[in-house]
Design a protein around this motif. Structure first.
Motif, PDB file in Angstrom:
ATOM      1  N   UNK A 140      43.731  34.328  32.801  1.00 21.16           N
ATOM      2  CA  UNK A 140      43.096  35.327  33.600  1.00 21.16           C
ATOM      3  C   UNK A 140      43.770  35.964  34.580  1.00 21.16           C
ATOM      4  N   UNK A 141      43.806  37.068  34.962  1.00 17.47           N
ATOM      5  CA  UNK A 141      44.703  37.808  35.865  1.00 17.47           C
ATOM      6  C   UNK A 141      44.282  37.013  37.229  1.00 17.47           C
ATOM      7  N   UNK A 142      43.181  36.544  37.463  1.00 16.40           N
ATOM      8  CA  UNK A 142      42.963  35.809  38.760  1.00 16.40           C
ATOM      9  C   UNK A 142      43.490  34.560  38.826  1.00 16.40           C
ATOM     10  N   UNK A 143      44.074  33.972  37.502  1.00 20.92           N
ATOM     11  CA  UNK A 143      44.778  32.872  37.812  1.00 20.92           C
ATOM     12  C   UNK A 143      46.563  32.949  37.706  1.00 20.92           C
ATOM     13  N   UNK A 144      46.643  34.218  37.592  1.00 21.52           N
ATOM     14  CA  UNK A 144      48.371  34.639  37.570  1.00 21.52           C
ATOM     15  C   UNK A 144      48.952  33.826  38.661  1.00 21.52           C
ATOM     16  N   UNK A 145      48.476  34.115  39.946  1.00 22.51           N
ATOM     17  CA  UNK A 145      49.183  33.827  41.107  1.00 22.51           C
ATOM     18  C   UNK A 145      49.542  32.169  41.139  1.00 22.51           C
ATOM     19  N   UNK A 146      48.816  31.393  40.279  1.00 24.57           N
ATOM     20  CA  UNK A 146      48.943  29.773  40.212  1.00 24.57           C
ATOM     21  C   UNK A 146      49.987  29.403  39.200  1.00 24.57           C
ATOM     22  N   UNK A 147      50.736  30.410  38.358  1.00 28.34           N
ATOM     23  CA  UNK A 147      51.660  30.250  37.471  1.00 28.34           C
ATOM     24  C   UNK A 147      52.976  30.961  38.115  1.00 28.34           C
ATOM     25  N   UNK A 148      54.230  29.970  38.000  1.00 31.80           N
ATOM     26  CA  UNK A 148      55.300  30.410  38.166  1.00 31.80           C
ATOM     27  C   UNK A 148      56.251  29.906  36.968  1.00 31.80           C
TER      28      UNK A 148
END
Length: 222
Positions: A140-148
């Motif tokens: 989900x777009x809401x989780x993208x910040x948690x992936x590097x």
């Protein structure tokens, strides 16, 4: 079927060598039969060269489908891929055979994020991060910040396992320095399982890779 052996089928890349000249598989390689407690069988997808699969050549879909069907005919009870970037062919291959299909360890990303604390990060380590966008992860777009995402792309591929370990470890260190809060690693490349144990010892982090996916996929039908 030409055999009754239940096996995990791997859709392989073409590496430009006749089978008799293939280098022997290294310990922990997903192509080494000793790595698993179940049989593996491999069918190369015609034209599936590394330089075509990594950037996602859509014209390879028919070849991947044909390889999957050959594997099922040979006794494959589940299908996987030889390259994490084969995730782009996941939907087409899954629709073409009546066995479970898991083309890439990247499929694990949504599940791994849900296993971690809400403020923790997942680091994806790829063979070439230039072609590994977050759109491949199914999150989900809401989780993208948690992936590097990082990679070991460069002028030359590591010459052996020792060099690969060094380059993967350096990539993980760079990601950790730039992104505090990494709680797990997901390896895209199907060669990285050869260094997973070493990187796990170095970092103390849980690591998921192609071997993780292969075992889980076969266990679902064993």
């Amino acid at each position: 079927m030409t055999t009754q052996q239940r096996a995990l089928g791997i859709i392989g890349l073409e590496i430009g060598l006749p089978p008799r000249e293939f280098p022997p598989p290294q310990p922990e390689s997903v192509f080494n039969p000793a790595t698993f407690d179940f049989p593996i069988i491999i069918e190369a997808a015609a034209g599936a060269l590394e330089e075509s699969v990594i950037p996602g050549d859509a014209s390879l879909e028919p070849a991947c489908i044909a390889a999957a069907r050959r594997l099922v005919e040979r006794g494959a009870v589940a299908i996987t891929g030889d390259c994490g970037f084969s995730i782009r062919y996941q939907a087409a291959v899954a629709a073409s055979v009546e066995v479970p299909v898991a083309m890439s360890s990247l499929l694990l990303a949504p599940t791994l994020l849900r296993q971690l604390p809400a403020d923790a990060k997942l680091a994806v380590v790829a063979a070439d991060s230039r072609h590994c966008g977050k759109e491949l992860l199914g999150i989900d777009s809401s989780a993208e910040a948690r992936v590097v995402i990082g990679g070991i792309e460069g002028d030359a591929w590591p010459a052996g396992v020792v060099e690969m370990e060094s380059e993967v470890a350096a990539c993980v260190a760079r990601l950790g320095a730039a992104h505090p809060g990494i709680a797990a690693l997901l390896f895209e490349c199907t060669l990285f399982p050869m260094v997973t144990s070493a990187i796990r010892r170095r970092t103390g982090l849980p690591i998921y890779d192609a071997a993780t996916l292969y075992r889980m996929t076969f266990a679902s039908v064993a």
